[in-house]
Motif scaffolding. Structure first.
Motif, PDB file in Angstrom:
ATOM      1  N   LEU A 143       0.843  -1.197   0.000  1.00 51.10           N
ATOM      2  CA  LEU A 143       0.000   0.000   0.000  1.00 51.10           C
ATOM      3  C   LEU A 143       0.875   1.242   0.000  1.00 51.10           C
ATOM      4  O   LEU A 143       1.820   1.343   0.789  1.00 51.10           O
ATOM      5  CB  LEU A 143      -0.916  -0.019   1.218  1.00 51.10           C
ATOM      6  N   VAL A 144       0.543   2.179  -0.857  1.00 51.82           N
ATOM      7  CA  VAL A 144       1.277   3.439  -0.973  1.00 51.82           C
ATOM      8  C   VAL A 144       0.280   4.593  -0.919  1.00 51.82           C
ATOM      9  O   VAL A 144      -0.695   4.603  -1.670  1.00 51.82           O
ATOM     10  CB  VAL A 144       2.058   3.509  -2.305  1.00 51.82           C
ATOM     11  N   ASP A 145       0.512   5.541  -0.022  1.00 51.55           N
ATOM     12  CA  ASP A 145      -0.355   6.718   0.006  1.00 51.55           C
ATOM     13  C   ASP A 145       0.312   7.827   0.805  1.00 51.55           C
ATOM     14  O   ASP A 145       1.236   7.581   1.607  1.00 51.55           O
ATOM     15  CB  ASP A 145      -1.716   6.378   0.627  1.00 51.55           C
ATOM     16  N   ALA A 146      -0.169   9.039   0.580  1.00 51.71           N
ATOM     17  CA  ALA A 146       0.287  10.177   1.373  1.00 51.71           C
ATOM     18  C   ALA A 146      -0.136   9.980   2.826  1.00 51.71           C
ATOM     19  O   ALA A 146      -1.225   9.465   3.103  1.00 51.71           O
ATOM     20  CB  ALA A 146      -0.296  11.469   0.825  1.00 51.71           C
ATOM     21  N   ARG A 190       4.112  -3.510   8.115  1.00 51.54           N
ATOM     22  CA  ARG A 190       5.263  -2.665   8.419  1.00 51.54           C
ATOM     23  C   ARG A 190       5.348  -1.491   7.451  1.00 51.54           C
ATOM     24  O   ARG A 190       4.882  -1.573   6.309  1.00 51.54           O
ATOM     25  CB  ARG A 190       6.561  -3.467   8.360  1.00 51.54           C
ATOM     26  N   LEU A 191       5.911  -0.426   7.951  1.00 55.44           N
ATOM     27  CA  LEU A 191       6.233   0.728   7.118  1.00 55.44           C
ATOM     28  C   LEU A 191       7.579   0.446   6.469  1.00 55.44           C
ATOM     29  O   LEU A 191       8.594   0.366   7.147  1.00 55.44           O
ATOM     30  CB  LEU A 191       6.284   1.998   7.967  1.00 55.44           C
ATOM     31  N   VAL A 192       7.584   0.283   5.153  1.00 53.27           N
ATOM     32  CA  VAL A 192       8.791  -0.107   4.429  1.00 53.27           C
ATOM     33  C   VAL A 192       9.717   1.079   4.216  1.00 53.27           C
ATOM     34  O   VAL A 192      10.928   1.000   4.451  1.00 53.27           O
ATOM     35  CB  VAL A 192       8.433  -0.756   3.082  1.00 53.27           C
ATOM     36  N   THR A 193       9.155   2.189   3.764  1.00 54.77           N
ATOM     37  CA  THR A 193       9.953   3.387   3.516  1.00 54.77           C
ATOM     38  C   THR A 193       9.027   4.585   3.394  1.00 54.77           C
ATOM     39  O   THR A 193       7.800   4.439   3.293  1.00 54.77           O
ATOM     40  CB  THR A 193      10.806   3.243   2.235  1.00 54.77           C
ATOM     41  N   THR A 194       9.601   5.763   3.403  1.00 55.18           N
ATOM     42  CA  THR A 194       8.857   6.995   3.171  1.00 55.18           C
ATOM     43  C   THR A 194       9.568   7.806   2.089  1.00 55.18           C
ATOM     44  O   THR A 194      10.767   7.655   1.859  1.00 55.18           O
ATOM     45  CB  THR A 194       8.737   7.855   4.446  1.00 55.18           C
ATOM     46  N   VAL A 195       8.792   8.646   1.442  1.00 51.93           N
ATOM     47  CA  VAL A 195       9.334   9.562   0.432  1.00 51.93           C
ATOM     48  C   VAL A 195       8.801  10.947   0.772  1.00 51.93           C
ATOM     49  O   VAL A 195       7.586  11.142   0.836  1.00 51.93           O
ATOM     50  CB  VAL A 195       8.900   9.170  -0.998  1.00 51.93           C
ATOM     51  N   MET A 210       5.039   3.906   2.378  1.00 54.19           N
ATOM     52  CA  MET A 210       4.895   2.657   1.651  1.00 54.19           C
ATOM     53  C   MET A 210       4.873   1.526   2.653  1.00 54.19           C
ATOM     54  O   MET A 210       5.780   1.388   3.475  1.00 54.19           O
ATOM     55  CB  MET A 210       6.030   2.473   0.650  1.00 54.19           C
ATOM     56  N   PHE A 211       3.824   0.685   2.581  1.00 52.07           N
ATOM     57  CA  PHE A 211       3.550  -0.328   3.592  1.00 52.07           C
ATOM     58  C   PHE A 211       3.466  -1.707   2.954  1.00 52.07           C
ATOM     59  O   PHE A 211       3.000  -1.870   1.836  1.00 52.07           O
ATOM     60  CB  PHE A 211       2.220  -0.034   4.293  1.00 52.07           C
ATOM     61  N   SER A 212       3.897  -2.702   3.721  1.00 57.59           N
ATOM     62  CA  SER A 212       3.791  -4.082   3.276  1.00 57.59           C
ATOM     63  C   SER A 212       3.137  -4.914   4.364  1.00 57.59           C
ATOM     64  O   SER A 212       3.335  -4.671   5.563  1.00 57.59           O
ATOM     65  CB  SER A 212       5.203  -4.645   2.980  1.00 57.59           C
TER      66      SER A 212
END
Length: 217
Positions: A143-146, A190-195, A210-212
């Protein structure tokens, strides 16, 4: 008017310029970053929930030529554009459908993705439950979102859009998304990374999480 109706009308209209405007250039950039963090090499069936005109799936298909790619979107015009771009390629299937009622059977997909659409969903728990239902045991949801807490201007954008943009529900915090994934029964959320930053691909503010998560142990 229901927010889902507002979204459909907005995205039907946007489909005419979706692949050429500034925001879609930014979407494609986020998709490329996403694919640095999700392994699609062994996946055979991949669903994009809120697929737009299919850009993320088309990008994936260049990396994994063996998988089948499926996309759903509330906007019929977005789906028509996606079908036109992949016309004649039997590895793609696109359907106009509500994310809260995914039109596929149980345990159908190895991987489900959702990018930049989660903040539109009226019932996020229903959507997550549907994603979990259509995932195979051991399958991955990405999942990816602001997110409001990734970069402080996103909190202000959220307040503005709630007031002025029909169809915007909310930008969640990273903690809220992790909680929803856990409550829905996903494993290892888990939170994989942020941008985050200013002016990324000409977008004023970027604050993306970005979540997995997986289905089953």
């Amino acid at each position: 008017m229901e927010q889902s109706d507002s979204n459909k009308q907005r995205f039907d209209k946007w489909a005419q310029t979706y692949d050429t405007d500034r925001i879609s250039t930014w979407f494609k950039h986020i998709h490329r970053i996403m694919l640095d963090h999700v392994d699609i090499s062994r996946k055979r069936s991949i669903l994009d929930v809120g697929c737009g005109t299919g850009n993320a799936l088309i990008l994936m298909s260049r990396i994994n030529e063996d998988a089948r790619y499926y996309g759903i979107d509330l906007s019929g015009q977005m789906i028509e554009a996606a079908r036109e771009k992949t016309k004649g390629n039997p590895r793609f299937e696109f359907r106009a459908a509500d994310s809260a009622n995914i039109p596929y059977g149980d345990a159908y997909f190895d991987l489900v993705i959702s990018s930049n659409s989660f903040h539109h969903y009226l019932d996020p728990f229903r959507v997550l439950s549907e994603v979990k239902r259509v995932l195979k045991e051991g399958g991955t949801f990405f999942l990816v979102d602001a997110c409001r807490d990734v970069y402080f201007p996103i909190k202000m954008q959220d307040a503005y859009r709630k007031k002025f943009e029909k169809g915007h529900v909310t930008y969640y915090t990273t903690g809220e998304i992790l909680h929803m994934l856990k409550e829905t029964g996903f494993s290892n959320p888990r939170l994989v990374t942020t941008v985050k930053g200013m002016g990324i691909k000409k977008k004023l503010f970027t604050g993306v999480g970005m979540f997995s998560a997986t289905k089953g142990a």
